[in-house]
Design a protein around this motif. Sequence first.
Motif, PDB file in Angstrom:
ATOM      1  N   TYR A  65      53.143   9.633 -10.119  1.00 36.49           N
ATOM      2  CA  TYR A  65      54.127   9.546 -11.209  1.00 36.49           C
ATOM      3  C   TYR A  65      55.523   9.225 -10.673  1.00 36.49           C
ATOM      4  O   TYR A  65      56.216   8.334 -11.171  1.00 36.49           O
ATOM      5  N   LEU A  72      60.978  -0.004 -17.145  1.00 36.07           N
ATOM      6  CA  LEU A  72      60.205   0.989 -17.903  1.00 36.07           C
ATOM      7  C   LEU A  72      60.132   0.614 -19.377  1.00 36.07           C
ATOM      8  O   LEU A  72      59.103   0.806 -20.028  1.00 36.07           O
ATOM      9  N   TYR A 105      57.296   2.686 -21.474  1.00 36.21           N
ATOM     10  CA  TYR A 105      57.263   4.106 -21.137  1.00 36.21           C
ATOM     11  C   TYR A 105      58.677   4.665 -21.121  1.00 36.21           C
ATOM     12  O   TYR A 105      59.575   4.099 -20.511  1.00 36.21           O
ATOM     13  N   ASP A 106      58.850   5.803 -21.791  1.00 33.63           N
ATOM     14  CA  ASP A 106      60.146   6.471 -21.833  1.00 33.63           C
ATOM     15  C   ASP A 106      60.022   7.803 -21.078  1.00 33.63           C
ATOM     16  O   ASP A 106      59.341   8.726 -21.548  1.00 33.63           O
ATOM     17  N   PRO A 107      60.675   7.907 -19.900  1.00 28.29           N
ATOM     18  CA  PRO A 107      60.516   9.130 -19.107  1.00 28.29           C
ATOM     19  C   PRO A 107      61.129  10.361 -19.764  1.00 28.29           C
ATOM     20  O   PRO A 107      60.831  11.481 -19.377  1.00 28.29           O
ATOM     21  N   ALA A 147      54.839  12.284 -21.846  1.00 21.72           N
ATOM     22  CA  ALA A 147      53.898  11.194 -21.538  1.00 21.72           C
ATOM     23  C   ALA A 147      52.666  11.269 -22.427  1.00 21.72           C
ATOM     24  O   ALA A 147      52.034  10.259 -22.734  1.00 21.72           O
ATOM     25  N   GLN A 168      52.956   9.207 -25.675  1.00 20.17           N
ATOM     26  CA  GLN A 168      53.242   7.769 -25.633  1.00 20.17           C
ATOM     27  C   GLN A 168      51.950   7.034 -25.332  1.00 20.17           C
ATOM     28  O   GLN A 168      51.213   7.374 -24.417  1.00 20.17           O
ATOM     29  N   TYR A 213      49.548   4.201 -24.013  1.00 18.31           N
ATOM     30  CA  TYR A 213      49.535   3.283 -22.868  1.00 18.31           C
ATOM     31  C   TYR A 213      48.968   1.928 -23.271  1.00 18.31           C
ATOM     32  O   TYR A 213      49.606   0.900 -23.097  1.00 18.31           O
ATOM     33  N   THR A 232      46.774   7.547 -23.539  1.00 12.67           N
ATOM     34  CA  THR A 232      48.218   7.780 -23.475  1.00 12.67           C
ATOM     35  C   THR A 232      48.686   7.553 -22.029  1.00 12.67           C
ATOM     36  O   THR A 232      47.871   7.446 -21.113  1.00 12.67           O
ATOM     37  N   TRP A 233      49.992   7.560 -21.863  1.00 12.64           N
ATOM     38  CA  TRP A 233      50.545   7.411 -20.527  1.00 12.64           C
ATOM     39  C   TRP A 233      50.140   8.578 -19.644  1.00 12.64           C
ATOM     40  O   TRP A 233      49.894   8.408 -18.447  1.00 12.64           O
ATOM     41  N   ARG A 234      50.024   9.759 -20.235  1.00 15.53           N
ATOM     42  CA  ARG A 234      49.608  10.917 -19.446  1.00 15.53           C
ATOM     43  C   ARG A 234      48.196  10.705 -18.924  1.00 15.53           C
ATOM     44  O   ARG A 234      47.905  10.979 -17.756  1.00 15.53           O
ATOM     45  N   TYR A 287      46.846   7.934 -18.333  1.00 15.05           N
ATOM     46  CA  TYR A 287      46.928   6.900 -17.295  1.00 15.05           C
ATOM     47  C   TYR A 287      47.355   7.524 -15.970  1.00 15.05           C
ATOM     48  O   TYR A 287      46.743   7.281 -14.924  1.00 15.05           O
TER      49      TYR A 287
END
Lengths: 359, 373
Positions: free
Chosen positions: A58, A69, A74-76, A80, A83, A85, A90-92, A94
């Motif tokens: 990460y 980004l 993706y917005d940090p 996650a 959001q 992917y 989701t990004w998590r 991923y």
Amino acid sequence: MKKNVSPYERALYIVLVPVVLLIIFLNSGVLQRALPAASVNGQSYTVAAYDFYYFDYYNSFLEENEDKLDELGYDPDQSAGRQDYDGSMTWRDYFLQKGEEELAETAYFYDLSQKAGYQFSDTELLPIQKQLEKNQQAMDQYGLKEKNFYVSYYGRGMTKAIYEKQLERKVKAQAYKQYLVDHYQLTDEEWQGWQSSHQEEDYKAVNLKVITLEAGTDRETGKVGERQVEALKEKLTSLQQRYEDGESFASLQQAFSTDALGDESGDIENATRESLPEVLSSWCIDGQENCKAGDYYSVVEEDTGTAYFAVLTSFGGSGLKKQASMEIGKEKVEEALKEALEGDYAVNRNKAGMTLAAN
Amino acid sequence: MAKKKEKRPAFWQRTYSPKGQKGQGTKVTSPEDFGKTREEIEEEKQQKAKVTKHARIVSILIIIILVTAFFGRWVFAVMNNYYRTFFEVSADVPQALESVKGLDLTEDEQSQLLPLQEDWDYFTQSHLRDELEMTASDGTKLHAYLYKGTEDKTVVVLQQFGQDGTADFLPGSVLGGEDGCSILLLDARATGDSSGDYFSYGYLEQQDLADWLSYMDSVFGKQEYLIWGTGAGANTALFADEDGLLPDNVAGIVAESPYGSLDKLARENIMSWFTLTPFPFVNAIEFRLSISHAGFTQKDTNLSGVLSNTPQDIPVLFLTSSGDQYIQEEFTSEVYQGFSGEKALVEGTGSHGTVFREKEDDILDWIQEKTGF
């Protein structure tokens, strides 16, 4: 007269105190260090150890993609897990997937190295020290204490000891993987197959010693511009002058090289056209008939703001077989890894532990 | 009209007579008093009053002790933090310096300095930078950066507190670039890559300076030196001059914003920089220093204490700015007035660190005339 505690107060204390204690307990990291999150090939990984691989991927992802980004979607600053992917995860999900790939790959190659009794050299273990120094610099820069740094960047429950252990495993795994690629023994069939599809000409090899210099950046823009390239050329001229005045290559290399090319001493063995920047290969590969051992060459690659001072030490053998060995070796190692990840080295998650992981 | 019937008092409210006679004796006000004589009740009351008084005194004392302890602890914590920052040069230095007034430039000043900064960047990016290591007289390992020039002349740069050899040296692009001098940028002890546990604002550093000059002569052959110090760096050069430590091949000194007394500088500015009063904080820091193993006390850091010495025969150019809010003009003027050797003064009007930009020609003319650099 003894003051009576009202029932409401009593109820508040009975509920509040355990809740507060539970919150403190959950935030202390004790559970994360004890509870298993996943297992690979029979070896269990605690939540903290699992988090190492998750956050390692990460944090690298954020560092490498800092400027794009938005483009990636993706917005940090947002969770996650909320959001999307690619529509299916989701990004998590991923990041979890990538973290687990890293974990499994590390486990596979580390186990192989232990079975083989491989002895790691100091050079192979150097990335451990470099990473720890990089962490220390970050701690100093942001004024973070060690404990807070590891918790902030690698999850609740992470300690320096756990971090170092997993880092060592990862570095050793990568080093052993590279060893397998570099020492792959081609079969006759593979060699013949390679020769039939690649020209000998493309694989002339030389042995070089190289010093690399990097251009500075403009103070306002942070970029390498014309002025910085001009300055680099002057610097390269000074370096060449000092070499011609009798200063040893080794001392110049140690004092000034950024080691972007070659090993720690600036040596490159059996360098082929593919492994050299074009500015160098045009001199020592394409122009080989005009070169002899001991010749030196200074050149600035203006696009990248990198300068090279190279000394030709000798001509290497044909690089074709070495190139073949490396490329086929890499393929074979990746194939073996893929097989292992689908078999014994598949990651098995522990539900309870995973509720605390990657948070 | 019928007399209103009086409510019968509770038993402990009834009067009591020791001889059993009604209506006589001490009024009993609580059940505990039941069965006691008047004298006994009075005595008990006096005892209780004494206990209450003692308890009050003890409570007050405890409160005072707690307040003193908390306040003392706070003072200790703050003092310790600043001691570590300003004498042990901890990692908090950059953060502490953010509070110091006078180190930030106005937008105009920044834009005016930019060309000089770009010239310095060009100089550093076009020259090879060697790193030197040397062991000082007291065994401390010291580090410096060297841009080797073509002449046998070296400008030795002593940066101000909080800066090391990587900080900008704007005159360097002229002295090093055009004039071919070598530029030696020192990491003071406990700063940059130099070892050392304490920074002493010139007191210990003066010997380090002398050691560096000796080292340079031994490695590169006898050089001529121009020493350029800023703030504590200027103090270092002047300490060395006043104490006779500089060799005869030092052609000149440029002392930018020296100050006579670190104690006075701290007391004048501690409120505006850190919102603290001089007492007890400066006193506490100085006391801590005096009982430490630093090898110097606050008194040793006062340059004004050595100005009465006879300086060596080295011309000194003092630089100051009327707009300097970090090391105010009066501090440098005090040193200038007290210095008895050959001297000159150039005054700018801008913030700290802008004199060279404002008075470049005057400064370079003096350097050329007095030192040959």
